[in-house]
Design a protein around this motif. Structure first.
Motif, mmCIF file in Angstrom:
data_model
loop_
_atom_site.group_PDB
_atom_site.id
_atom_site.type_symbol
_atom_site.label_atom_id
_atom_site.label_comp_id
_atom_site.label_asym_id
_atom_site.label_seq_id
_atom_site.Cartn_x
_atom_site.Cartn_y
_atom_site.Cartn_z
ATOM 1 N N LEU A 17 27.090 58.503 13.544
ATOM 2 C CA LEU A 17 28.052 58.363 14.641
ATOM 3 C C LEU A 17 28.700 56.983 14.673
ATOM 4 O O LEU A 17 29.828 56.830 15.137
ATOM 5 C CB LEU A 17 27.362 58.638 15.977
ATOM 6 N N ALA A 18 27.997 55.996 14.173
ATOM 7 C CA ALA A 18 28.494 54.618 14.231
ATOM 8 C C ALA A 18 29.398 54.244 13.069
ATOM 9 O O ALA A 18 30.194 53.303 13.174
ATOM 10 C CB ALA A 18 27.305 53.644 14.263
ATOM 11 N N THR A 19 29.311 54.953 11.961
ATOM 12 C CA THR A 19 29.866 54.462 10.714
ATOM 13 C C THR A 19 31.375 54.268 10.748
ATOM 14 O O THR A 19 31.892 53.255 10.274
ATOM 15 C CB THR A 19 29.481 55.401 9.551
ATOM 16 N N GLY A 20 32.099 55.224 11.302
ATOM 17 C CA GLY A 20 33.553 55.088 11.354
ATOM 18 C C GLY A 20 33.990 53.872 12.134
ATOM 19 O O GLY A 20 34.904 53.130 11.713
ATOM 20 N N ARG A 21 33.343 53.627 13.269
ATOM 21 C CA ARG A 21 33.703 52.462 14.090
ATOM 22 C C ARG A 21 33.318 51.158 13.403
ATOM 23 O O ARG A 21 34.002 50.143 13.544
ATOM 24 C CB ARG A 21 33.049 52.576 15.464
ATOM 25 N N LEU A 22 32.231 51.184 12.641
ATOM 26 C CA LEU A 22 31.846 49.985 11.891
ATOM 27 C C LEU A 22 32.859 49.690 10.789
ATOM 28 O O LEU A 22 33.161 48.522 10.511
ATOM 29 C CB LEU A 22 30.444 50.165 11.310
ATOM 30 N N CYS A 23 33.399 50.739 10.193
ATOM 31 C CA CYS A 23 34.456 50.542 9.192
ATOM 32 C C CYS A 23 35.694 49.907 9.834
ATOM 33 O O CYS A 23 36.347 49.046 9.231
ATOM 34 C CB CYS A 23 34.823 51.873 8.542
ATOM 35 N N VAL A 24 36.014 50.321 11.047
ATOM 36 C CA VAL A 24 37.159 49.745 11.755
ATOM 37 C C VAL A 24 36.931 48.264 12.024
ATOM 38 O O VAL A 24 37.830 47.430 11.837
ATOM 39 C CB VAL A 24 37.416 50.508 13.073
ATOM 40 N N ILE A 25 35.726 47.917 12.441
ATOM 41 C CA ILE A 25 35.404 46.508 12.678
ATOM 42 C C ILE A 25 35.558 45.706 11.394
ATOM 43 O O ILE A 25 36.143 44.617 11.379
ATOM 44 C CB ILE A 25 33.983 46.366 13.262
ATOM 45 N N ARG A 26 35.037 46.234 10.308
ATOM 46 C CA ARG A 26 35.154 45.534 9.027
ATOM 47 C C ARG A 26 36.615 45.303 8.648
ATOM 48 O O ARG A 26 36.981 44.243 8.124
ATOM 49 C CB ARG A 26 34.469 46.344 7.925
ATOM 50 N N GLU A 27 37.452 46.290 8.930
ATOM 51 C CA GLU A 27 38.847 46.227 8.504
ATOM 52 C C GLU A 27 39.723 45.367 9.405
ATOM 53 O O GLU A 27 40.722 44.808 8.943
ATOM 54 C CB GLU A 27 39.415 47.649 8.435
ATOM 55 N N HIS A 28 39.355 45.233 10.677
ATOM 56 C CA HIS A 28 40.264 44.606 11.629
ATOM 57 C C HIS A 28 39.771 43.292 12.225
ATOM 58 O O HIS A 28 40.512 42.647 12.980
ATOM 59 C CB HIS A 28 40.591 45.583 12.753
ATOM 60 N N TYR A 29 38.544 42.902 11.922
ATOM 61 C CA TYR A 29 38.035 41.632 12.422
ATOM 62 C C TYR A 29 37.724 40.701 11.256
ATOM 63 O O TYR A 29 37.382 41.158 10.157
ATOM 64 C CB TYR A 29 36.761 41.827 13.253
ATOM 65 N N GLU A 30 37.821 39.428 11.523
ATOM 66 C CA GLU A 30 37.533 38.439 10.481
ATOM 67 C C GLU A 30 36.024 38.193 10.433
ATOM 68 O O GLU A 30 35.505 37.202 10.937
ATOM 69 C CB GLU A 30 38.277 37.137 10.761
ATOM 70 N N VAL A 31 35.334 39.148 9.820
ATOM 71 C CA VAL A 31 33.874 39.066 9.687
ATOM 72 C C VAL A 31 33.477 39.407 8.255
ATOM 73 O O VAL A 31 34.120 40.221 7.596
ATOM 74 C CB VAL A 31 33.137 40.010 10.660
ATOM 75 N N ASP A 32 32.427 38.762 7.803
ATOM 76 C CA ASP A 32 31.850 39.051 6.498
ATOM 77 C C ASP A 32 30.757 40.095 6.714
ATOM 78 O O ASP A 32 29.713 39.786 7.303
ATOM 79 C CB ASP A 32 31.288 37.774 5.880
ATOM 80 N N VAL A 33 30.988 41.328 6.281
ATOM 81 C CA VAL A 33 30.063 42.432 6.532
ATOM 82 C C VAL A 33 29.063 42.563 5.395
ATOM 83 O O VAL A 33 29.442 42.653 4.221
ATOM 84 C CB VAL A 33 30.824 43.762 6.720
ATOM 85 N N ALA A 34 27.782 42.567 5.743
ATOM 86 C CA ALA A 34 26.707 42.812 4.775
ATOM 87 C C ALA A 34 26.029 44.119 5.170
ATOM 88 O O ALA A 34 25.385 44.197 6.220
ATOM 89 C CB ALA A 34 25.707 41.667 4.778
ATOM 90 N N PHE A 35 26.204 45.150 4.357
ATOM 91 C CA PHE A 35 25.639 46.461 4.641
ATOM 92 C C PHE A 35 24.254 46.551 4.020
ATOM 93 O O PHE A 35 24.093 46.323 2.817
ATOM 94 C CB PHE A 35 26.549 47.554 4.088
ATOM 95 N N ARG A 36 23.237 46.849 4.834
ATOM 96 C CA ARG A 36 21.856 46.809 4.379
ATOM 97 C C ARG A 36 21.146 48.135 4.685
ATOM 98 O O ARG A 36 20.560 48.295 5.766
ATOM 99 C CB ARG A 36 21.115 45.650 5.042
ATOM 100 N N PRO A 37 21.183 49.098 3.766
ATOM 101 C CA PRO A 37 20.482 50.368 3.994
ATOM 102 C C PRO A 37 18.969 50.165 4.085
ATOM 103 O O PRO A 37 18.398 49.331 3.364
ATOM 104 C CB PRO A 37 20.832 51.204 2.757
ATOM 105 N N VAL A 38 18.347 50.912 4.972
ATOM 106 C CA VAL A 38 16.880 50.916 5.089
ATOM 107 C C VAL A 38 16.395 52.350 5.029
ATOM 108 O O VAL A 38 17.148 53.288 5.312
ATOM 109 C CB VAL A 38 16.400 50.243 6.391
#
Length: 212
Positions: A17-38
C-alpha cells in the motif's frame, strides 16, 4: 542532501500500500532514497504467529482491503503466499524457497538502484491475487522496473554471500528503530506504517524539502 531509508517486505500488504506513494516522494523531493528489503516477520521471528494474539490475522484481513479501497488500489490475497506456513496454527516451514528467491532478486535490483521499482512491480502482483511466482510473471515485473530477470538471478547466484550480508545488515539497521514494515527513516527519524507517510511528507515540508 536528506537521506530516506525504506525498510520493506514482499509479504507485507502494508508495504504494498505504501510503495506508490514512496515512489512519488523519491521522484518529487530532494532526498537520497536507500531501499532496504527485509525478510518477513515470519522468517525473522518464526514463532511470532504461533505465540501471537489470535486477533492479529483476522484484523489484518479486515483492515488491508479497507485501506486498499480507501487509497483506490486493487487488492487480493497472494497466490501463492510468499511464505510457506500453516495459517491455522501459525507454524512456519523451515525452508522458504519463494521468499529466498524474492529477497535475492530484490537485493540484486537494489544493486542496480532499482530496488523500489522492482518491489512496486512485484507487490502489485502479489497483493492483487495475480500470478507472480513463475518466471514469466517475475520477468514481466523485472521488465517494468527496467531490469532483466536472468541478469538479476545471475547476479544473486554469483553473490550469494553478499546477498545474505546485505539482508542481515538491513535487518540489524531496521531494529535500531522498529521491527515492522514499512518503516521510513528520514535522517534518523523513524516513521512506521503506511499510515505515517502523510507525517513523513509533513516533516519533509517542515525541513524545506518541498515537492517540485
Amino acid at each position: 542532501m536528506a537521506k530516506l531509508e525504506i525498510y520493506w517486505s514482499f509479504r507485507s500488504p502494508y508495504s504494498y500500500l505504501a510503495t506508490g506513494r514512496l515512489c512519488v516522494i523519491r521522484e518529487h523531493y530532494e532526498v537520497d532514497v536507500a531501499f532496504r528489503p527485509v525478510r518477513p516477520l515470519a522468517m525473522r521471528e518464526p514463532d511470532f504467529f504461533e505465540r501471537g494474539r489470535k486477533q492479529f490475522v483476522p484484523y489484518l484481513m479486515q483492515d488491508f482491503p479497507r485501506e486498499a479501497e480507501r487509497l483506490g488500489l486493487p487488492f487480493g490475497l497472494p497466490s501463492p503466499d510468499p511464505i510457506d506456513m500453516d495459517m491455522a496454527s501459525g507454524k512456519v516451514a523451515p525452508a522458504q524457497p519463494l521468499m529466498d528467491r524474492l529477497m535475492a532478486l530484490g537485493i540484486a535490483a537494489c544493486e542496480k538502484d532499482r530496488g523500489l521499482d522492482f518491489a512496486k512491480a512485484v507487490s502489485a502482483r502479489v497483493w492483487t491475487g495475480k500470478a507472480w511466482a513463475d518466471d514469466a510473471s517475475l520477468g514481466e515485473a523485472a521488465s517494468e522496473a527496467g531490469l532483466d530477470l536472468a541478469a538479476l538471478d545471475g547476479w544473486a547466484t554469483d553473490n550469494a554471500t553478499r546477498v545474505t550480508q546485505i539482508i542481515e545488515a538491513n535487518e540489524a539497521a531496521q531494529l535500531k528503530h522498529h521491527w515492522g514494515v514499512p518503516l521510513m527513516v528520514l535522517d534518523g527519524e523513524a516513521f512506521f506504517g503506511q499510515d505515517r507517510i502523510d507525517s513523513l511528507e509533513w516533516r519533509l515540508g517542515q525541513r524545506g524539502l518541498r515537492r517540485d
